[in-house]
Scaffold this motif. Structure first.
Motif, PDB file in Angstrom:
ATOM      1  N   LEU A 124       9.752  -1.925  28.071  1.00 28.38           N
ATOM      2  CA  LEU A 124       8.462  -2.003  27.389  1.00 28.38           C
ATOM      3  C   LEU A 124       7.659  -0.750  27.725  1.00 28.38           C
ATOM      4  N   GLU A 125       7.253  -0.012  26.695  1.00 27.77           N
ATOM      5  CA  GLU A 125       6.513   1.218  26.911  1.00 27.77           C
ATOM      6  C   GLU A 125       5.010   1.025  26.813  1.00 27.77           C
ATOM      7  N   SER A 126       4.565   0.151  25.905  1.00 30.33           N
ATOM      8  CA  SER A 126       3.127  -0.064  25.767  1.00 30.33           C
ATOM      9  C   SER A 126       2.874  -1.379  25.044  1.00 30.33           C
ATOM     10  N   VAL A 127       1.647  -1.897  25.201  1.00 28.25           N
ATOM     11  CA  VAL A 127       1.217  -3.129  24.537  1.00 28.25           C
ATOM     12  C   VAL A 127      -0.118  -2.844  23.861  1.00 28.25           C
ATOM     13  N   ARG A 128      -0.244  -3.292  22.609  1.00 31.09           N
ATOM     14  CA  ARG A 128      -1.506  -3.114  21.879  1.00 31.09           C
ATOM     15  C   ARG A 128      -2.037  -4.477  21.458  1.00 31.09           C
ATOM     16  N   ASP A 129      -3.340  -4.624  21.527  1.00 30.82           N
ATOM     17  CA  ASP A 129      -3.980  -5.825  20.989  1.00 30.82           C
ATOM     18  C   ASP A 129      -4.152  -5.630  19.487  1.00 30.82           C
ATOM     19  N   LEU A 130      -3.807  -6.649  18.719  1.00 30.72           N
ATOM     20  CA  LEU A 130      -3.915  -6.570  17.272  1.00 30.72           C
ATOM     21  C   LEU A 130      -4.993  -7.511  16.762  1.00 30.72           C
ATOM     22  N   SER A 131      -5.739  -7.047  15.782  1.00 31.29           N
ATOM     23  CA  SER A 131      -6.762  -7.889  15.165  1.00 31.29           C
ATOM     24  C   SER A 131      -6.462  -8.079  13.685  1.00 31.29           C
ATOM     25  N   GLN A 132      -5.259  -7.721  13.285  1.00 34.07           N
ATOM     26  CA  GLN A 132      -4.895  -7.797  11.876  1.00 34.07           C
ATOM     27  C   GLN A 132      -4.316  -9.165  11.541  1.00 34.07           C
ATOM     28  N   TYR A 133      -4.771  -9.691  10.414  1.00 38.54           N
ATOM     29  CA  TYR A 133      -4.200 -10.926   9.893  1.00 38.54           C
ATOM     30  C   TYR A 133      -3.325 -10.551   8.704  1.00 38.54           C
ATOM     31  N   HIS A 134      -2.011 -10.660   8.889  1.00 35.59           N
ATOM     32  CA  HIS A 134      -1.075 -10.329   7.810  1.00 35.59           C
ATOM     33  C   HIS A 134      -0.985 -11.531   6.872  1.00 35.59           C
ATOM     34  N   ALA A 135      -1.619 -11.357   5.718  1.00 37.86           N
ATOM     35  CA  ALA A 135      -1.875 -12.504   4.858  1.00 37.86           C
ATOM     36  C   ALA A 135      -0.956 -12.604   3.649  1.00 37.86           C
ATOM     37  N   ALA A 136      -0.212 -11.565   3.351  1.00 37.65           N
ATOM     38  CA  ALA A 136       0.682 -11.608   2.192  1.00 37.65           C
ATOM     39  C   ALA A 136       1.736 -10.523   2.334  1.00 37.65           C
ATOM     40  N   ALA A 137       2.896 -10.766   1.757  1.00 39.50           N
ATOM     41  CA  ALA A 137       3.985  -9.789   1.778  1.00 39.50           C
ATOM     42  C   ALA A 137       4.684  -9.797   0.435  1.00 39.50           C
ATOM     43  N   GLY A 138       5.071  -8.629  -0.021  1.00 39.43           N
ATOM     44  CA  GLY A 138       5.769  -8.506  -1.298  1.00 39.43           C
ATOM     45  C   GLY A 138       7.114  -7.835  -1.124  1.00 39.43           C
ATOM     46  N   GLU A 139       8.105  -8.309  -1.868  1.00 38.81           N
ATOM     47  CA  GLU A 139       9.436  -7.699  -1.888  1.00 38.81           C
ATOM     48  C   GLU A 139       9.553  -6.874  -3.173  1.00 38.81           C
ATOM     49  N   PHE A 140       9.998  -5.639  -3.032  1.00 35.24           N
ATOM     50  CA  PHE A 140      10.052  -4.736  -4.180  1.00 35.24           C
ATOM     51  C   PHE A 140      11.417  -4.057  -4.260  1.00 35.24           C
ATOM     52  N   GLN A 141      11.757  -3.627  -5.473  1.00 36.24           N
ATOM     53  CA  GLN A 141      12.965  -2.832  -5.679  1.00 36.24           C
ATOM     54  C   GLN A 141      12.657  -1.751  -6.699  1.00 36.24           C
ATOM     55  N   VAL A 142      13.165  -0.559  -6.457  1.00 37.04           N
ATOM     56  CA  VAL A 142      12.930   0.557  -7.373  1.00 37.04           C
ATOM     57  C   VAL A 142      14.230   1.346  -7.505  1.00 37.04           C
ATOM     58  N   VAL A 143      14.477   1.860  -8.709  1.00 40.18           N
ATOM     59  CA  VAL A 143      15.633   2.721  -8.954  1.00 40.18           C
ATOM     60  C   VAL A 143      15.120   4.147  -9.129  1.00 40.18           C
ATOM     61  N   LEU A 144      15.506   5.029  -8.219  1.00 41.45           N
ATOM     62  CA  LEU A 144      15.110   6.433  -8.290  1.00 41.45           C
ATOM     63  C   LEU A 144      16.149   7.202  -9.096  1.00 41.45           C
ATOM     64  N   ASP A 145      15.691   8.041 -10.001  1.00 39.44           N
ATOM     65  CA  ASP A 145      16.565   8.909 -10.795  1.00 39.44           C
ATOM     66  C   ASP A 145      16.118  10.336 -10.521  1.00 39.44           C
ATOM     67  N   ILE A 146      16.780  10.989  -9.573  1.00 36.87           N
ATOM     68  CA  ILE A 146      16.346  12.307  -9.109  1.00 36.87           C
ATOM     69  C   ILE A 146      17.404  13.343  -9.462  1.00 36.87           C
ATOM     70  N   GLU A 147      16.960  14.411 -10.127  1.00 38.21           N
ATOM     71  CA  GLU A 147      17.870  15.480 -10.533  1.00 38.21           C
ATOM     72  C   GLU A 147      17.410  16.797  -9.928  1.00 38.21           C
ATOM     73  N   ASN A 148      18.335  17.516  -9.334  1.00 37.78           N
ATOM     74  CA  ASN A 148      18.074  18.838  -8.775  1.00 37.78           C
ATOM     75  C   ASN A 148      18.919  19.857  -9.527  1.00 37.78           C
ATOM     76  N   ASP A 149      18.244  20.737 -10.264  1.00 39.67           N
ATOM     77  CA  ASP A 149      18.945  21.755 -11.046  1.00 39.67           C
ATOM     78  C   ASP A 149      18.815  23.113 -10.379  1.00 39.67           C
ATOM     79  N   VAL A 150      19.779  23.988 -10.635  1.00 43.71           N
ATOM     80  CA  VAL A 150      19.725  25.372 -10.173  1.00 43.71           C
ATOM     81  C   VAL A 150      19.488  26.248 -11.398  1.00 43.71           C
ATOM     82  N   LYS A 151      18.423  27.033 -11.372  1.00 47.05           N
ATOM     83  CA  LYS A 151      18.064  27.846 -12.537  1.00 47.05           C
ATOM     84  C   LYS A 151      19.183  28.820 -12.893  1.00 47.05           C
ATOM     85  N   TRP A 152      19.411  28.928 -14.168  1.00 51.03           N
ATOM     86  CA  TRP A 152      20.365  29.863 -14.754  1.00 51.03           C
ATOM     87  C   TRP A 152      21.817  29.546 -14.391  1.00 51.03           C
TER      88      TRP A 152
END
Length: 197
Positions: free
Chosen positions: A39-67
């Motif tokens: 254990l390296e450290s302990v933090r006190d939290l005051s956050q109330y985690h009230a909702a969570a969402g599950e997501f999915q995304v399809v990335l379409d990434i193209e890298n071209d070389v000029k000429w």
């Protein structure tokens, strides 16, 4: 004749290596010499985690070389990313007027802080390269080692955050926080009045 003899020897050696590789008369043994977690450290939290969402995304990434034609250099990748985003309310930011008890001690005015989004939690076990088209040069470079997926992870986290902002996640978190605090205060005998900004 000599060629056939050499081929037969190679086949026999290959079979022997295969059989010997599977022959383990004394069994396998795995030794774990890892150190225990510290254990390296302990933090006190005051956050109330009230909702969570599950997501999915399809990335379409193209890298071209000029000429340069795509058949020689360049890359196009379809990357499927899945992850979750938590929405929380930081009750530690309640101001002096965030929780006001009436003079007769019967009513509480409650002002709930705005909900915030946590950093996306990318599910690496459900995120993968769906397809990839590469030029000849990129194909040869790929032989040098496994692909670096870090840029796709970073892009996926950005897209997941954008999707969470467009969703009802923040509204749901604020409503769930209101219900939780109202129920808690009512169980203590207070009438609750919620003030929204």
């Amino acid at each position: 004749m000599r060629g056939a003899l050499v081929a037969a020897v190679v086949i026999l050696l290959g079979a022997a290596v295969h059989v010997f590789g599977q022959f383990r008369p004394f069994g396998d043994e795995s030794i774990d010499r890892s150190q225990p977690a510290m254990l390296e450290s302990v933090r006190d939290l005051s956050q109330y985690h009230a909702a969570a969402g599950e997501f999915q995304v399809v990335l379409d990434i193209e890298n071209d070389v000029k000429w340069v034609p795509a058949a020689l250099a360049g890359e196009r990748t379809l990357f499927v990313a899945a992850g979750s985003v938590n929405a929380f309310v930081d009750l530690g930011t309640l101001k002096d007027d965030g929780l006001v008890v009436s003079a007769d001690g019967k009513t509480v005015e409650l002002r709930i802080p705005k909900a915030q989004l946590d950093k996306p939690n990318l599910h690496h076990d459900r995120s993968y390269v769906f397809s990839q088209e590469r030029g000849l040069v990129d194909d040869l470079q790929a032989l040098a080692g496994p692909p670096d997926l870090q840029r796709f992870y970073v892009a996926a986290e950005t897209r997941l955050t954008e999707a969470a902002k467009r969703s009802e996640l923040l509204t749901r978190a604020e409503e769930n926080t209101r219900v939780m605090l109202t129920g808690m205060l009512q169980s203590l005998g207070f009438q609750v009045k919620v003030i929204t900004d």
